[in-house]
Scaffold this active site. Structure first.
Site, short mmCIF file in Angstrom:
data_model
loop_
_atom_site.label_atom_id
_atom_site.label_comp_id
_atom_site.label_asym_id
_atom_site.label_seq_id
_atom_site.Cartn_x
_atom_site.Cartn_y
_atom_site.Cartn_z
N ASP A 9 0.68 -1.24 0.04
CA ASP A 9 0.14 -0.33 -0.53
C ASP A 9 1.14 1.44 -0.02
O ASP A 9 1.07 1.72 0.99
CB ASP A 9 -1.39 0.30 1.26
CG ASP A 9 -2.22 1.42 0.92
OD1 ASP A 9 -2.62 1.95 -0.13
OD2 ASP A 9 -2.29 1.71 2.07
N GLU A 44 0.89 -3.10 -5.18
CA GLU A 44 0.52 -2.02 -5.02
C GLU A 44 1.40 -0.94 -4.69
O GLU A 44 1.37 -0.30 -3.27
CB GLU A 44 -1.14 -2.03 -3.71
CG GLU A 44 -1.64 -0.88 -3.95
CD GLU A 44 -2.64 -0.58 -3.36
OE1 GLU A 44 -3.52 -0.27 -2.99
OE2 GLU A 44 -3.33 -1.87 -1.98
N TYR A 128 -1.48 -8.61 -8.67
CA TYR A 128 -2.32 -8.08 -7.54
C TYR A 128 -3.35 -7.72 -8.44
O TYR A 128 -3.87 -6.75 -9.28
CB TYR A 128 -1.76 -6.12 -7.77
CG TYR A 128 -2.78 -4.97 -7.32
CD1 TYR A 128 -3.51 -5.52 -5.59
CD2 TYR A 128 -2.93 -4.19 -7.39
CE1 TYR A 128 -3.91 -4.61 -5.33
CE2 TYR A 128 -3.11 -3.21 -6.18
CZ TYR A 128 -3.46 -3.72 -5.84
OH TYR A 128 -5.01 -2.53 -4.76
N ASP A 167 -2.17 -10.01 -4.07
CA ASP A 167 -3.14 -10.34 -3.65
C ASP A 167 -4.16 -10.41 -4.38
O ASP A 167 -4.48 -9.65 -5.58
CB ASP A 167 -2.90 -9.11 -3.60
CG ASP A 167 -4.53 -7.54 -2.85
OD1 ASP A 167 -5.16 -8.48 -2.45
OD2 ASP A 167 -4.72 -6.84 -2.54
N ASN A 169 -7.43 -10.64 -4.25
CA ASN A 169 -8.67 -9.56 -3.55
C ASN A 169 -9.77 -10.80 -3.63
O ASN A 169 -11.23 -10.44 -3.83
CB ASN A 169 -8.76 -8.74 -4.77
CG ASN A 169 -8.55 -7.12 -4.38
OD1 ASN A 169 -9.07 -7.26 -3.03
ND2 ASN A 169 -7.70 -6.08 -4.93
N ASP A 240 -5.03 -12.99 0.58
CA ASP A 240 -3.12 -12.84 -0.47
C ASP A 240 -2.73 -14.15 -0.15
O ASP A 240 -2.85 -15.71 0.86
CB ASP A 240 -2.24 -12.91 0.65
CG ASP A 240 -2.60 -10.60 0.50
OD1 ASP A 240 -2.02 -10.15 -0.49
OD2 ASP A 240 -3.28 -10.62 1.22
N ASP A 265 -4.65 -3.44 7.21
CA ASP A 265 -4.24 -3.71 6.37
C ASP A 265 -3.46 -5.12 6.10
O ASP A 265 -3.86 -5.82 6.69
CB ASP A 265 -3.10 -2.54 5.01
CG ASP A 265 -4.51 -2.75 3.96
OD1 ASP A 265 -5.09 -2.32 3.27
OD2 ASP A 265 -2.87 -3.08 2.90
N HIS A 266 -2.85 -4.99 4.69
CA HIS A 266 -1.90 -6.87 4.51
C HIS A 266 -0.79 -6.64 4.91
O HIS A 266 -0.43 -5.52 6.00
CB HIS A 266 -1.96 -6.17 3.42
CG HIS A 266 -3.01 -6.33 1.85
ND1 HIS A 266 -3.92 -7.28 1.60
CD2 HIS A 266 -3.41 -5.31 1.41
CE1 HIS A 266 -4.21 -6.84 0.86
NE2 HIS A 266 -4.41 -5.64 0.24
#
Length: 275
Positions: A9, A44, A128, A167, A169, A240, A265-266
């Protein structure tokens, strides 16, 4: 071999930021470096089309001495400073690096979402995956992406075994998020996204974490950044993954999450595999 994957991120914020969150992110990068992985996949990155600056590269060299950098950024017609991926890999390796276009709906193919490293005996690739968006406004395009990406991985797999991270998603099964009942119409847990992920696995790939931990609940890789208690309450999602070609599954010795402390977050995920 040891591989780590992380949706960071914004790598600029991580490397040059002064906020508390930037400090937390750098602490995680130091933890990753201390594990001495063979390669690190980063999603990201949010870099410009020109990629990492000299300052970025110097900070990375200080954090990861002895590593090479490969990067891919979002380019027109996609948004500037959006998505993006990067690899750090030990400099005694000499992989062939490719930046594939998979025939996905534009501008997805221009958002810098995939990098692939080809080694003599396997492919290492990261992704991603596009988010379906608020109100699922991008779900139809996301489904097309999933089909194109599955075809791409299958093409790689026909040449040599594949190790794919990133990721994705999507939380595949109800065990993969804390509150499945409330999220069946949320991006990342729709029936369509889950079905496409199932089709990806059916095409010859193994979810390494679930392969080793078939019944483990409460194991997540993402917690909502804007919800202050999401991590405290472990209200997370596992979105992930480290996927491997089925013929590599028995060579996986560990597939795990790396503790990122209070940072929401991740969190990074790690794969150890005997290659």
């Amino acid at each position: 071999m040891k591989f780590i994957s992380w949706n960071i991120d914004s790598i600029n914020a991580a490397l040059t930021g002064t906020s508390t969150r930037a400090g937390e992110t750098r602490a995680v990068l130091k933890k990753i470096s201390a594990l001495e992985p063979d390669a690190v996949a980063i999603q990201e990155t949010k870099l410009s089309k020109n990629g990492p600056t000299k300052k970025h590269l110097q900070v990375l060299a200080d954090l990861f001495p002895g590593y090479q950098v490969a990067w891919r950024s979002s380019v027109e017609p996609a948004r500037k400073g959006y998505a993006g991926t990067m690899y750090l890999y030990r400099d005694h390796y000499q992989p062939t690096i490719t930046y594939p276009q998979i025939g996905a709906p534009e501008p997805m193919d221009s958002e810098g979402r995939i990098i692939t490293l080809e080694f003599p005996d396997f492919f290492l690739t990261e992704v991603y995956t596009p988010n379906s968006g608020n109100g699922l406004k991008r779900l139809a395009e996301r489904e097309q992406w999933d089909d194109c990406y599955r075809d791409y991985l299958h093409q790689l797999d026909e040449q040599k075994p594949v190790i794919a991270s990133g990721d994705f998603n999507v939380a595949h099964e109800e065990i993969d998020l804390a509150h499945p009942a409330n999220n069946h119409h949320s991006a990342g847990f729709t029936d369509e996204e889950r079905a496409h992920f199932g089709q990806l696995l059916a095409a010859g790939f193994t979810d390494s974490f679930r392969f080793l931990h078939p019944e483990e609940a409460g194991a997540y890789s993402w917690w909502a950044q804007r919800v202050l208690t999401s991590k405290q309450n472990n209200s997370g999602w596992r979105i992930d993954y480290w996927l491997v070609s089925n013929r590599l599954a028995d060579k996986v010795s560990s597939s795990s999450m790396i503790d990122s402390g209070e940072r929401r977050d991740h969190t990074p995920i790690m794969l150890e595999i005997d290659l």
